[in-house]
Every structure is written in structure tokens, then in C-alpha cells.
Design a protein around this motif. Sequence first.
Motif, PDB file in Angstrom:
ATOM      1  N   PRO A 280       0.815  -1.227   0.000  1.00  0.00           N
ATOM      2  CA  PRO A 280       0.000   0.000   0.000  1.00  0.00           C
ATOM      3  C   PRO A 280       0.846   1.273   0.000  1.00  0.00           C
ATOM      4  CG  PRO A 280      -0.871  -1.582   1.570  1.00  0.00           C
ATOM      5  CD  PRO A 280       0.441  -2.135   1.102  1.00  0.00           C
ATOM      6  N   LEU A 281       2.010   1.222   0.644  1.00  0.00           N
ATOM      7  CA  LEU A 281       2.880   2.394   0.655  1.00  0.00           C
ATOM      8  C   LEU A 281       3.395   2.700  -0.745  1.00  0.00           C
ATOM      9  CD1 LEU A 281       4.369   4.557   2.319  1.00  0.00           C
ATOM     10  CD2 LEU A 281       6.239   2.909   2.613  1.00  0.00           C
ATOM     11  N   ALA A 282       3.765   1.646  -1.495  1.00  0.00           N
ATOM     12  CA  ALA A 282       4.255   1.847  -2.857  1.00  0.00           C
ATOM     13  C   ALA A 282       3.148   2.396  -3.757  1.00  0.00           C
ATOM     14  CB  ALA A 282       4.791   0.532  -3.413  1.00  0.00           C
ATOM     15  N   ARG A 364     -10.100  10.114   0.694  1.00  0.00           N
ATOM     16  CA  ARG A 364     -11.523  10.278   0.380  1.00  0.00           C
ATOM     17  C   ARG A 364     -11.776  10.095  -1.110  1.00  0.00           C
ATOM     18  NH1 ARG A 364     -16.551   9.224   1.272  1.00  0.00           N
ATOM     19  NH2 ARG A 364     -18.018  10.883   0.707  1.00  0.00           N
ATOM     20  N   GLN A 365     -10.885  10.591  -1.944  1.00  0.00           N
ATOM     21  CA  GLN A 365     -11.043  10.433  -3.389  1.00  0.00           C
ATOM     22  C   GLN A 365     -10.978   8.970  -3.792  1.00  0.00           C
ATOM     23  OE1 GLN A 365      -7.879  13.159  -4.682  1.00  0.00           O
ATOM     24  NE2 GLN A 365      -9.449  14.331  -5.745  1.00  0.00           N
ATOM     25  N   GLU A 366     -10.042   8.248  -3.207  1.00  0.00           N
ATOM     26  CA  GLU A 366      -9.929   6.828  -3.523  1.00  0.00           C
ATOM     27  C   GLU A 366     -11.178   6.073  -3.094  1.00  0.00           C
ATOM     28  OE1 GLU A 366      -7.124   5.205  -5.158  1.00  0.00           O
ATOM     29  OE2 GLU A 366      -7.129   7.326  -5.668  1.00  0.00           O
ATOM     30  N   GLU A 367     -11.737   6.462  -1.957  1.00  0.00           N
ATOM     31  CA  GLU A 367     -12.946   5.806  -1.473  1.00  0.00           C
ATOM     32  C   GLU A 367     -14.139   6.138  -2.364  1.00  0.00           C
ATOM     33  OE1 GLU A 367     -15.784   5.653   2.515  1.00  0.00           O
ATOM     34  OE2 GLU A 367     -14.001   6.938   2.472  1.00  0.00           O
ATOM     35  N   ALA A 368     -14.308   7.421  -2.701  1.00  0.00           N
ATOM     36  CA  ALA A 368     -15.459   7.832  -3.503  1.00  0.00           C
ATOM     37  C   ALA A 368     -15.411   7.236  -4.908  1.00  0.00           C
ATOM     38  CB  ALA A 368     -15.517   9.353  -3.586  1.00  0.00           C
ATOM     39  N   SER A 369     -14.206   7.013  -5.431  1.00  0.00           N
ATOM     40  CA  SER A 369     -14.076   6.450  -6.779  1.00  0.00           C
ATOM     41  C   SER A 369     -14.351   4.959  -6.817  1.00  0.00           C
ATOM     42  CB  SER A 369     -12.670   6.717  -7.314  1.00  0.00           C
ATOM     43  OG  SER A 369     -11.710   5.966  -6.592  1.00  0.00           O
ATOM     44  N   GLY A 370     -14.364   4.296  -5.658  1.00  0.00           N
ATOM     45  CA  GLY A 370     -14.596   2.859  -5.603  1.00  0.00           C
ATOM     46  C   GLY A 370     -13.336   2.027  -5.695  1.00  0.00           C
ATOM     47  N   ARG A 371     -12.172   2.660  -5.929  1.00  0.00           N
ATOM     48  CA  ARG A 371     -10.942   1.883  -6.080  1.00  0.00           C
ATOM     49  C   ARG A 371     -10.497   1.226  -4.784  1.00  0.00           C
ATOM     50  NH1 ARG A 371      -9.818   6.357  -9.599  1.00  0.00           N
ATOM     51  NH2 ARG A 371      -8.918   7.527  -7.867  1.00  0.00           N
ATOM     52  N   VAL A 372     -10.845   1.850  -3.660  1.00  0.00           N
ATOM     53  CA  VAL A 372     -10.376   1.305  -2.394  1.00  0.00           C
ATOM     54  C   VAL A 372     -11.043  -0.038  -2.080  1.00  0.00           C
ATOM     55  CG1 VAL A 372     -12.094   2.440  -0.925  1.00  0.00           C
ATOM     56  CG2 VAL A 372      -9.838   1.937  -0.013  1.00  0.00           C
ATOM     57  N   GLU A 373     -12.234  -0.274  -2.616  1.00  0.00           N
ATOM     58  CA  GLU A 373     -12.900  -1.555  -2.359  1.00  0.00           C
ATOM     59  C   GLU A 373     -12.072  -2.714  -2.895  1.00  0.00           C
ATOM     60  OE1 GLU A 373     -17.466  -1.596  -2.444  1.00  0.00           O
ATOM     61  OE2 GLU A 373     -16.920  -0.056  -3.906  1.00  0.00           O
ATOM     62  N   ALA A 374     -11.536  -2.541  -4.107  1.00  0.00           N
ATOM     63  CA  ALA A 374     -10.706  -3.602  -4.679  1.00  0.00           C
ATOM     64  C   ALA A 374      -9.449  -3.821  -3.844  1.00  0.00           C
ATOM     65  CB  ALA A 374     -10.338  -3.250  -6.113  1.00  0.00           C
ATOM     66  N   LEU A 375      -8.882  -2.737  -3.352  1.00  0.00           N
ATOM     67  CA  LEU A 375      -7.664  -2.849  -2.558  1.00  0.00           C
ATOM     68  C   LEU A 375      -7.933  -3.561  -1.235  1.00  0.00           C
ATOM     69  CD1 LEU A 375      -4.672  -2.091  -2.273  1.00  0.00           C
ATOM     70  CD2 LEU A 375      -5.398   0.043  -1.219  1.00  0.00           C
ATOM     71  N   LEU A 376      -9.032  -3.203  -0.585  1.00  0.00           N
ATOM     72  CA  LEU A 376      -9.341  -3.786   0.724  1.00  0.00           C
ATOM     73  C   LEU A 376      -9.879  -5.209   0.616  1.00  0.00           C
ATOM     74  CD1 LEU A 376     -10.909  -0.724   2.588  1.00  0.00           C
ATOM     75  CD2 LEU A 376      -8.565  -1.579   2.670  1.00  0.00           C
ATOM     76  N   SER A 377     -10.184  -5.664  -0.609  1.00  0.00           N
ATOM     77  CA  SER A 377     -10.591  -7.067  -0.767  1.00  0.00           C
ATOM     78  C   SER A 377      -9.393  -7.998  -0.690  1.00  0.00           C
ATOM     79  CB  SER A 377     -11.303  -7.244  -2.108  1.00  0.00           C
ATOM     80  OG  SER A 377     -10.403  -7.033  -3.192  1.00  0.00           O
ATOM     81  N   THR A 378      -8.177  -7.436  -0.719  1.00  0.00           N
ATOM     82  CA  THR A 378      -6.939  -8.203  -0.539  1.00  0.00           C
ATOM     83  C   THR A 378      -6.574  -8.190   0.949  1.00  0.00           C
ATOM     84  OG1 THR A 378      -5.508  -6.278  -0.811  1.00  0.00           O
ATOM     85  CG2 THR A 378      -6.236  -7.387  -2.818  1.00  0.00           C
ATOM     86  N   PRO A 379      -5.525  -8.898   1.334  1.00  0.00           N
ATOM     87  CA  PRO A 379      -5.144  -8.885   2.761  1.00  0.00           C
ATOM     88  C   PRO A 379      -4.498  -7.561   3.190  1.00  0.00           C
ATOM     89  CG  PRO A 379      -4.346 -10.879   1.677  1.00  0.00           C
ATOM     90  CD  PRO A 379      -4.780  -9.936   0.596  1.00  0.00           C
ATOM     91  N   VAL A 380      -5.151  -6.460   2.921  1.00  0.00           N
ATOM     92  CA  VAL A 380      -4.671  -5.127   3.316  1.00  0.00           C
ATOM     93  C   VAL A 380      -5.702  -4.525   4.250  1.00  0.00           C
ATOM     94  CG1 VAL A 380      -4.149  -2.792   2.526  1.00  0.00           C
ATOM     95  CG2 VAL A 380      -3.381  -4.754   1.185  1.00  0.00           C
ATOM     96  N   SER A 381      -5.261  -4.117   5.430  1.00  0.00           N
ATOM     97  CA  SER A 381      -6.188  -3.532   6.399  1.00  0.00           C
ATOM     98  C   SER A 381      -6.445  -2.072   6.060  1.00  0.00           C
ATOM     99  CB  SER A 381      -5.605  -3.643   7.804  1.00  0.00           C
ATOM    100  OG  SER A 381      -4.469  -2.801   7.934  1.00  0.00           O
ATOM    101  N   ARG A 382      -7.519  -1.537   6.609  1.00  0.00           N
ATOM    102  CA  ARG A 382      -7.843  -0.136   6.381  1.00  0.00           C
ATOM    103  C   ARG A 382      -6.754   0.782   6.943  1.00  0.00           C
ATOM    104  NH1 ARG A 382     -14.333   0.540   7.570  1.00  0.00           N
ATOM    105  NH2 ARG A 382     -15.035  -1.256   6.346  1.00  0.00           N
ATOM    106  N   ILE A 383      -6.235   0.427   8.094  1.00  0.00           N
ATOM    107  CA  ILE A 383      -5.218   1.275   8.712  1.00  0.00           C
ATOM    108  C   ILE A 383      -3.949   1.275   7.873  1.00  0.00           C
ATOM    109  CG2 ILE A 383      -3.812   1.648  10.763  1.00  0.00           C
ATOM    110  CD1 ILE A 383      -6.784   2.243  11.111  1.00  0.00           C
TER     111      ILE A 383
END
Length: 529
Positions: A280-282, A364-383
Motif C-alpha cells: 500500500p505504501l508503494a 476520500r477520493q480513492e474511497e469515492a471512486s470505488g478503487r479502495v474496495e478492490a484494494l481492501l478485498s486483498t489482505p490489506v487492512s484499512r489502517i
Amino acid sequence: MTAFTGTRALARLALRLDRVRLTVWVLGLSVMPMGTAANYFKLYPTQADLEAVRGVLSNPSLVAMEGPLYGVSIGGLTAWKIGVTEFILVGLMSLLTVVRHTRTEEETGRLELLRATVIGRYAPLTAALLVTALANALIALLTALGLMATGLPVAGSVAFGLATGLVGLLFAGVAAAAAQLTTSARAANGIAGAVLGGTYLLRAVGDTGPTWLSWLAPTGWGLAMRPYAHERWWVAALFLVFAALFTAVGYALSDRRDVGAGLVPPRPGPATGAPSLRSPLALAWRLQRGLLLGWCVALALSGAVMGGAASGIAGLESPSQQLTDVLDRMGGRGALTDAFLAAIYGIIGMLAAAYTIQATLRLRQEEASGRVEALLSTPVSRIRWAAGHLVFALLGTALLLALAGVTGGLVYGAQSHDVGGQVARLLGAAMVQLPAAWVLAGLGIALLGLAPRLSALTWAALIVSVLLFELGALFGLNQYLLDLTPFAHVPKLPGEAFTIVPVLWLTLVAVLLGAAGLAGLRRRDMPVA
């Protein structure tokens, strides 16, 4: 059906969506000049008082910050003090409004749904420009009426109000063209914002050096109309010509692209992600690097220009009390040059905070665009996802301030033959602003976690900070009100002795706000539209 069919309906929709936002902008920008004039009537009741500050305000360093003083009167002093700030804010309002109702609507897909109805190709852009023009017309009218209500001459009041509205109209045209270039609203805002920031630097250099540079800066044109100093009405034609030119470019470019696309197409990526994107940092670095690079250039240039301007203060052999008072009201403390530099780095700290907010609200932009859903479906926590972006919001701000301190120190040090000493001093003056910027980052993440729909209020906090910094002392506001902005608690370096207590308190507040926001982010539903 014509290319403009549906313009009225879209304009009404935009007015409804922005009814609160635009009302705040219009009233705020209209009241500021009136309040400034009213307070100057109290501070300088006689012409002799005004003459006493005439020479002070012609100092090149103050001219670089605020522009030249054309008229020795309350009206002229008001235009000098509030003019550049007013022009920058009205330009910002205009470009954000146009991009929001054009490129943002395309990016989110809402415009595509609207275009499925009876909507002409030019209707969205035309509606955005009409709404922005209406807001600027109201600002121009209310500003002129407010200044006249304080007792200032009609001609000068109309000239200042007209200049303010025309600056906004011009940057609406700039935003109309910028919105056609890229697929991202964020990038369109960045392009138009870079033009706005560039005009400030051109004006600062032109007003103290080659005067022709000032004519490349619309913020300089507003002052060049010379409100309250034998008004030059012909300058208004420059605004109208270039506003029409940029608007025509916007319409022409919109014909050359598809809905949702930009003239500068995004580069197609590889079929599989590179190893450098495995964390996620990269990914946050990939998303934030363009913004960070642009701000690095802007802050480095700002530090260099303002460091060079400080030599004008240093060259004074017998500074007047009036000059000391002026710098005091601008936020400086201590000896004359130190007071000027403290005021300068207070402003630079707020500029860096604008990047801090942009980088934080990318979540917020990543969340509103829907891209964060795909990211959080992997073993990546919200924090972990949020932390990747916050690293750049916090450390990126430190980098910006360090660059502004180093470049300012190098330029001023070269002029004063003390490069090593001045770099160290101005680096400290810049870095001490960091905890205040972090407080705004903490506020942003707190709103994202606890009330995501209100996250844009982080920008309101910065705007309030700027206004209190610029006008708080002039208006004689209560200290408790001034203390609401985190920048009021920053040690005024150079010029004051450094005290670590306020720095620690600001850092603690930032940490508590950020912790509250991250806790809320872990528990709330995602995404929130």
C-alpha cells in the motif's frame, strides 16, 4: 436539439448543489474588503497618518508580498492590503467551481448518465461557467456596495469590485481549458492552481524588478486598475479578452475528446503490476508523487523569491515605527528583517498545509471512486491503506518546508554574505510550521473517519487560518478567536526565542485527531458516497 440544450437545467442543478458552498464564498469575499476599510478608518483617521506609512509600504519587500501602493488614501490602503489575497481567493473559488461541475462530474460517471438524456455537448461547460460568472458578479457587486457603505469613493469601489469579479471570470476560463486536458479532476485543479500560483510569483517579481512581468499576471492586472488612484478602466479589457480566449479554448478542446476522456490520455499500464507496487505504501507513492513533485517546485521557488525580497528590509538603516507595526500585523516578531521573514514563513507554512490537506484527502477520493474496495478485498487492512497515504501527507509536508527554508536561506544568505548561518535560521523558521500543518492533517483524517461527507471542511479550516493570519490583528479580533488557528501558536522564528511547548501541544493535538479518525475509519461502512 442544439449543443447548448439543457444548459438552464444543469445550471439550476449546479446552483442547488453549491447553494451553501457558493453562499459562503460570496459573502466571505464580499465582507473582507469592507471590514478592512472600516478598520483602516480607525487606524489612520487623518491624512497625516496615511502619509506616515506611504514610504513604508513602498519598501520592495512589502511590495513583493502585497503589491504596490498606488493611492495614499483609505481606499488605496485597502486595495493594497486585501487586493492580492482577494484576487487569489476569488480565482481559487472560480477554478474549483468550474472543475467540480465539469471534470469531476465526468470522472464520477454522473455526466454520462445526464448525457443519456436531452443534453447538448456544450451544456455542462456552459452551465458551470454561468454559475461561476453569477457568483463573481455577485462578489463584484457586493464588494463595491460594501466599500461604498464605509464611505469610500464610488469610482474606486466599483473599480475594486470589478477587478475582483474579472479575476474570477478569467480563472473560470483557465479552469474550463484545464478541465479538457486530463481525465482527473485533481489534475485539472492542479493545472489551474499552478497557473494561479504562478501569477502570484510573476507579480511579486515584476512589482520589484522587470515591470513587464507584472503584466503576465492577472493578479497584477487587478491592482493595475488602480482603484482609488485615478482608475484605469481600460485594464478591464485585458481580463475580458483573455477570459474569452481561455473559454474559447475550453470549448474548442471539448470538441476534440470523448466524454470522460482527456486530451492528454493516461498511459496504459502493464498487464500485471510491477514488484514496486506490491505494498500500500508503494501504491500511495505512485498516486502521490506527481502532486508532491509539483508542490516541491512551487515551495522551492516561493522560498527563493521571498528570501530575495528580504534584502529590501535588511537594507533599511533607520526603520520607522510604522514599518515595525505593519510587519507586526502581518505576523512577524523581533528585529525588522526577522519580523519580515517570520511573516513570510508563516505564509509559506499555510501554503505547505494546502499540500498536506490535498494528500490527506486523497483517501476520500480513492474511497469515492470505488478503487479502495478492490484494494481492501486483498489482505490489506484499512489502517495500513490509510497509513500509506498519511506518510506522504506528513513527511511530504516536512520536505516542502525544508526546501522552502533551504532555498530562502541560500538566496538571502548569498545577499547578506552568510549562507551557512541564514540557511540554518530559515530552515528552522520553516520547519517550526510543521506541527501546525500536521494539525490540519489530523483534522482531515478525523473527518474522514468520523464524518466523511464533511471532510471538505478541512479546506475551510485552512481558509479561516489564512484570513485570521492576514486580517486578525488588523480587525483587532479577540485573542481567543485568533488562537483557534494552529498557526497562531507557532513560534515566530526568526525573531523570537524558540519554545518547544507549543510545538509539543500542536503535535499532540494532531496525534489525537489522527487517532480518532483512524479509529472511526476501522469501524464505519465503506465506501460512503
